[in-house]
Motif scaffolding. Structure first.
Motif, PDB file in Angstrom:
ATOM      1  N   HIS A  41       8.296   3.051  -0.828  1.00 42.63           N
ATOM      2  CA  HIS A  41       7.669   2.268  -1.899  1.00 42.63           C
ATOM      3  C   HIS A  41       6.420   2.991  -2.367  1.00 42.63           C
ATOM      4  CE1 HIS A  41       4.930  -0.731  -3.675  1.00 42.63           C
ATOM      5  NE2 HIS A  41       6.035  -1.235  -4.176  1.00 42.63           N
ATOM      6  N   PRO A  42       6.438   3.494  -3.600  1.00 43.68           N
ATOM      7  CA  PRO A  42       5.256   4.205  -4.103  1.00 43.68           C
ATOM      8  C   PRO A  42       4.126   3.190  -4.318  1.00 43.68           C
ATOM      9  CG  PRO A  42       6.915   3.954  -5.834  1.00 43.68           C
ATOM     10  CD  PRO A  42       7.495   3.332  -4.618  1.00 43.68           C
ATOM     11  N   ALA A  43       2.998   3.431  -3.670  1.00 42.86           N
ATOM     12  CA  ALA A  43       1.902   2.462  -3.760  1.00 42.86           C
ATOM     13  C   ALA A  43       0.956   2.832  -4.884  1.00 42.86           C
ATOM     14  CB  ALA A  43       1.151   2.412  -2.435  1.00 42.86           C
ATOM     15  N   GLU A  44       0.640   1.839  -5.672  1.00 46.54           N
ATOM     16  CA  GLU A  44      -0.296   2.023  -6.777  1.00 46.54           C
ATOM     17  C   GLU A  44      -1.706   1.741  -6.258  1.00 46.54           C
ATOM     18  OE1 GLU A  44      -1.378  -0.872 -10.468  1.00 46.54           O
ATOM     19  OE2 GLU A  44       0.711  -0.871  -9.802  1.00 46.54           O
ATOM     20  N   PRO A  45      -2.681   2.575  -6.620  1.00 45.21           N
ATOM     21  CA  PRO A  45      -4.051   2.250  -6.204  1.00 45.21           C
ATOM     22  C   PRO A  45      -4.597   1.071  -7.015  1.00 45.21           C
ATOM     23  CG  PRO A  45      -3.986   4.371  -7.361  1.00 45.21           C
ATOM     24  CD  PRO A  45      -2.588   3.846  -7.348  1.00 45.21           C
ATOM     25  N   HIS A  46      -5.453   0.280  -6.378  1.00 40.13           N
ATOM     26  CA  HIS A  46      -6.053  -0.870  -7.067  1.00 40.13           C
ATOM     27  C   HIS A  46      -7.556  -0.688  -7.171  1.00 40.13           C
ATOM     28  CE1 HIS A  46      -2.176  -2.727  -6.783  1.00 40.13           C
ATOM     29  NE2 HIS A  46      -2.185  -2.622  -5.463  1.00 40.13           N
ATOM     30  N   ASP A  47      -8.117  -1.379  -8.142  1.00 45.52           N
ATOM     31  CA  ASP A  47      -9.560  -1.317  -8.321  1.00 45.52           C
ATOM     32  C   ASP A  47     -10.262  -1.839  -7.064  1.00 45.52           C
ATOM     33  OD1 ASP A  47     -11.679  -1.122 -10.765  1.00 45.52           O
ATOM     34  OD2 ASP A  47     -12.288  -2.646  -9.301  1.00 45.52           O
ATOM     35  N   SER A  48     -11.399  -1.253  -6.760  1.00 42.97           N
ATOM     36  CA  SER A  48     -12.166  -1.658  -5.579  1.00 42.97           C
ATOM     37  C   SER A  48     -12.459  -3.159  -5.574  1.00 42.97           C
ATOM     38  CB  SER A  48     -13.481  -0.873  -5.540  1.00 42.97           C
ATOM     39  OG  SER A  48     -14.238  -1.255  -4.425  1.00 42.97           O
ATOM     40  N   GLU A  49     -12.594  -3.749  -6.755  1.00 46.32           N
ATOM     41  CA  GLU A  49     -12.889  -5.184  -6.845  1.00 46.32           C
ATOM     42  C   GLU A  49     -11.646  -6.042  -7.106  1.00 46.32           C
ATOM     43  OE1 GLU A  49     -15.360  -7.002  -6.042  1.00 46.32           O
ATOM     44  OE2 GLU A  49     -16.641  -5.326  -5.470  1.00 46.32           O
ATOM     45  N   HIS A  50     -10.469  -5.454  -6.961  1.00 41.98           N
ATOM     46  CA  HIS A  50      -9.261  -6.252  -7.143  1.00 41.98           C
ATOM     47  C   HIS A  50      -9.153  -7.279  -6.009  1.00 41.98           C
ATOM     48  CE1 HIS A  50      -5.327  -7.117  -8.774  1.00 41.98           C
ATOM     49  NE2 HIS A  50      -4.846  -7.115  -7.541  1.00 41.98           N
ATOM     50  N   TRP A  87      -9.523   7.191  -0.788  1.00 40.63           N
ATOM     51  CA  TRP A  87      -9.673   6.659  -2.140  1.00 40.63           C
ATOM     52  C   TRP A  87      -8.839   7.500  -3.103  1.00 40.63           C
ATOM     53  CZ3 TRP A  87     -13.017   2.462  -3.350  1.00 40.63           C
ATOM     54  CH2 TRP A  87     -13.745   1.977  -2.246  1.00 40.63           C
ATOM     55  N   ALA A  88      -8.094   6.832  -3.970  1.00 39.13           N
ATOM     56  CA  ALA A  88      -7.310   7.559  -4.981  1.00 39.13           C
ATOM     57  C   ALA A  88      -8.233   8.018  -6.103  1.00 39.13           C
ATOM     58  CB  ALA A  88      -6.207   6.664  -5.534  1.00 39.13           C
ATOM     59  N   GLN A  89      -9.321   7.272  -6.264  1.00 36.12           N
ATOM     60  CA  GLN A  89     -10.324   7.638  -7.259  1.00 36.12           C
ATOM     61  C   GLN A  89     -11.691   7.249  -6.725  1.00 36.12           C
ATOM     62  OE1 GLN A  89      -9.447   6.598 -11.443  1.00 36.12           O
ATOM     63  NE2 GLN A  89     -11.534   5.780 -11.501  1.00 36.12           N
ATOM     64  N   PRO A  90     -12.661   8.169  -6.741  1.00 35.20           N
ATOM     65  CA  PRO A  90     -13.974   7.855  -6.163  1.00 35.20           C
ATOM     66  C   PRO A  90     -14.740   6.840  -7.012  1.00 35.20           C
ATOM     67  CG  PRO A  90     -13.955  10.079  -7.101  1.00 35.20           C
ATOM     68  CD  PRO A  90     -12.576   9.533  -7.270  1.00 35.20           C
ATOM     69  N   TRP A  91     -15.688   6.163  -6.381  1.00 35.59           N
ATOM     70  CA  TRP A  91     -16.489   5.172  -7.111  1.00 35.59           C
ATOM     71  C   TRP A  91     -17.604   5.854  -7.887  1.00 35.59           C
ATOM     72  CZ3 TRP A  91     -16.195   5.599  -1.774  1.00 35.59           C
ATOM     73  CH2 TRP A  91     -17.335   6.104  -1.143  1.00 35.59           C
ATOM     74  N   GLU A  92     -18.107   5.139  -8.887  1.00 29.19           N
ATOM     75  CA  GLU A  92     -19.220   5.670  -9.692  1.00 29.19           C
ATOM     76  C   GLU A  92     -20.559   5.157  -9.205  1.00 29.19           C
ATOM     77  OE1 GLU A  92     -17.671   4.207 -13.327  1.00 29.19           O
ATOM     78  OE2 GLU A  92     -15.993   5.616 -13.137  1.00 29.19           O
TER      79      GLU A  92
END
Ligand code: WT7
Length: 658
Positions: free
Chosen positions: A249-258, A54-59
């Protein structure tokens, strides 16, 4: 004895296969898992999600505002990075992701994780050049070739939801799907190989989008080399565009609900539903079920889901689950009889396939072709077998276990749907003692039950409707563009529970037996009889290869049972032996289930009408049985079959007794 009592007697007499101590000792899943997930299922799923990068953990693990769920709220990740880049970064770039096998013999490619990463990045750059942005929909209409996986992952990388349309669908079906999700770019191929010939795909795309001015680009893979029509302003060859791109290709993280993808599936109405799946929860469930249900050891297993990527089975268990787990998969382009009816067994032997996942209809086809074909090959690499897509009759289960699994491989019958995203009800190998024909128990962290008309759970031994009682990570987030239909279809039948549309029974031990779609459950003289039960009984007769049973309306009994049966070899070669066999089969069903289940009419036919994904079209058979005009037959693999059966029906007198 009532039908229910007879059925439960039948079920409890059924054999059980306890796991072997050898398998259990090394199994990924250990018995404590049920207890752990039972105590705190959200903690269980959170642990599983933590296995991803995960690029950013969930809340929050779950936000549930029925019927809308969000999983791993606030978390960010990239599916393509999780499926490819992280395995390369971990030093596993040389591991094979796919042993790809084309239908023409010798047409093979091995693709490592490093090579896959390179391809996915190039394709993502190519799509960007075509103006595809995060959120744009891309339609994929492809044969079973590596570029199909690459295209899906490139979309996932960009956050552009894909809609893969099975290559067997018509241009009309493709058009409706493109319109429904408003896709602006289509990825296709000139064609692919099937049943020994090069079939075409590009012409169907041309036809589908002829009047869709919004579709601005068509990216075309050259697979067969056949001639294709070309619109210079719109069409571009994959090799011209993708090959010249940078492999970075630099990959952008997406929202968990994307949104990750939309998969169209048939409902009770004519218009297919666009089932929406999103990112974090879906990938978690695909990866977890793949690792635990198939006991995957990525360093050594060769996993083969023998399905088409155009269906959800292919999405979750050819692409996302196996790749998230860094698994080596076999991917095969063609039909099981291309280059001989033992083509699969050649592949298993040569690629040393260790886990095979397929559908009951295919297993029954192999039964028809005889056990000598698998017996002529070394299948000792296999250690686990899976089944999916329809109820598996105990006969087919036993045949699979004995003739393909050599009697030593656990068989997992996995129940799930396009809507569930991943496996929901299944034995866990090494833990669950299996029963031929039963999907057994909900996967850890999944809530499922069988309820009666009022939504009350039935007692052991009882039957009713299958429901899902808790939201699950891979659940559909809706029907594309139709919130009301989402509520209506799944959440209106029972309060706060997901209505799956399947009938089910709990046996004496509370284990689950899936009985087929509700609309396939017949009511004969007030008795509930599943078409599946009667089919199972018919198929257990040594002369029968395959059977489809429908309930046809009947003035006296409500519904009457009509069976369409294909036989092995030439048992019914002449009319007399045909008559004899029909009488015998009716008695056979009476013995297996009870007189009440004895078919009113049995038609011996050379083939059954099937969709291109191999499902028997009972709806059409009901039309035949009720002497109605046949509706739309264009989704069939071979529309001539049902017309032939219709003719036969008109000429065969009903075998009904007075
Ligand atoms: C329907 C879903 C799951 C991917 C392929 C089919 C039936 C599926 C089983 C099983 C009994 C099964 C159900 C379900 N089904 N697996 N193991 N035992 N029935 O996906 O096209 O969405 O179909 O297939 O009736 O509702 P699908």
């Amino acid at each position: 004895m009532s039908v229910d009592a007879e059925l439960s007697a039948l079920l409890t007499e059924t054999r059980r296969f306890p796991p072997s101590p050898d398998f259990s000792a090394k199994a990924n899943a250990q018995p404590e898992i049920y207890q752990r997930a039972g105590v705190d299922r959200l903690a269980f799923w959170a642990d599983e999600a933590s296995r991803l990068d995960w690029a950013q953990p969930w809340e929050a693990v779950l936000e549930w505002k029925p019927p809308f769920a969000k999983w791993f709220v606030g978390g960010m990740l990239n599916v393509a990075v999780n499926c490819v880049d992280r395995h390369v970064a971990a030093g596993n770039g040389d591991r094979i992701a796919y042993h790809w096998i084309g239908e023409p013999e010798g047409d093979e490619r091995d693709i490592s994780y490093a090579a896959l990463k390179d391809l996915v990045c190039r394709a993502a750059n190519a799509l960007t050049e075509l103006g595809v942005h995060k959120g744009d929909r891309v339609a994929i209409y492809m044969p079973m070739i590596p570029e199909t996986v690459v295209a899906m992952l490139a979309c996932a990388r960009l956050g552009a939801p894909h809609t893969v349309v099975f290559g067997g669908f018509s241009s009309e079906a493709l058009k409706n799907r493109i319109i429904d999700c408003d896709a602006r770019v289509v990825i296709t191929a000139d064609g692919g190989y099937r049943r020994g010939t090069a079939m075409a795909l590009k012409p169907a795309v041309d036809e589908a989008i002829a009047e869709l001015a919004d579709v601005r680009s068509v990216l075309v893979v050259r697979r067969t080399g056949q001639d294709v029509g070309w619109t210079d302003t719109r069409d571009i060859w994959w090799h011209d565009l993708v090959d010249r791109q940078s492999p970075e290709h630099p990959a952008e993280p997406h929202d968990s609900e994307h949104p990750l993808y939309v998969m169209y599936t048939s409902g009770t109405t004519a218009k297919p539903k666009g089932i929406l799946h999103t990112t974090g929860g879906y990938l978690t469930q695909a990866a977890t079920t793949h690792r635990l249900v198939f006991d995957i050891k990525p360093e050594s297993d060769v996993f083969w889901t023998a399905a088409d990527i155009g269906w959800v089975t292919g999405h979750s268990y050819i692409v996302y689950g196996p790749l998230a787990n860094g698994t080596t998969s076999v991917m095969y382009e063609g039909t099981p009889d291309a280059g001989g009816r033992d083509r699969w067994w050649q592949i298993v032997e040569r690629q040393k396939v260790s886990v095979l996942y397929t559908a009951p209809t295919t297993i029954r086809t192999f039964m028809k072709w005889g056990e000598d074909l698998p017996a002529a090959h070394d299948l000792s690499s296999l250690r686990l077998l899976g089944s999916v897509g329809e109820p598996i009759n105990p006969e087919a289960w036993m045949w699979y276990r004995k003739n393909i699994g050599g009697g030593r491989c656990p068989v997992v019958d996995t129940w799930w749907q396009t809507e569930t995203g991943g496996i929901m009800i299944t034995p866990l190998p090494g833990i669950t003692a299996t029963k031929p024909g039963s999907a057994m128990t909900p996967f850890p962290g999944i809530g499922a039950d069988v309820v009666d008309n009022a939504g009350e759970p039935v007692a052991n031994g009882g039957g009713g409707y299958l429901v899902l009682t808790e939201p699950w990570p891979g659940m559909l987030r809706g029907i594309w563009g139709d919130e009301e239909r989402y509520r209506q279809t799944y959440w209106s039948r029972f309060d706060g529970m997901y209505f799956a549309g399947d009938g089910a029974k709990k046996d004496e031990n509370g284990d689950l037996w899936l009985l087929g779609r509700i609309d396939d459950v017949m009511n004969v003289s007030g008795h509930r009889i599943s078409t599946t039960e009667v089919e199972s009984a018919l198929v257990s007769h040594p002369a029968v290869a395959e059977a489809a049973v429908v309930g046809a309306s009947d003035a006296t009994t409500g519904q009457g049972i009509v069976a369409f049966v294909t036989v092995k070899g030439n048992v019914a070669g002449d009319p007399e032996s045909g008559e004899r066999l029909i009488a015998e089969l009716r008695e056979h069903v009476a013995t297996e289930i009870g007189k009440i289940a004895r078919p009113r009419q049995i038609l011996l036919t050379p083939d059954l009408p099937k969709t291109r994904s191999g499902k028997i079209m009972r709806r059409l058979l009901r039309d035949v049985a009720e002497h109605r005009d046949l509706g739309d037959v264009t989704t069939l693999a071979d529309p001539t079959v049902v017309n032939m059966i219709d003719e036969q029906m008109k000429h065969q007198p009903s075998t009904e007794e007075s």
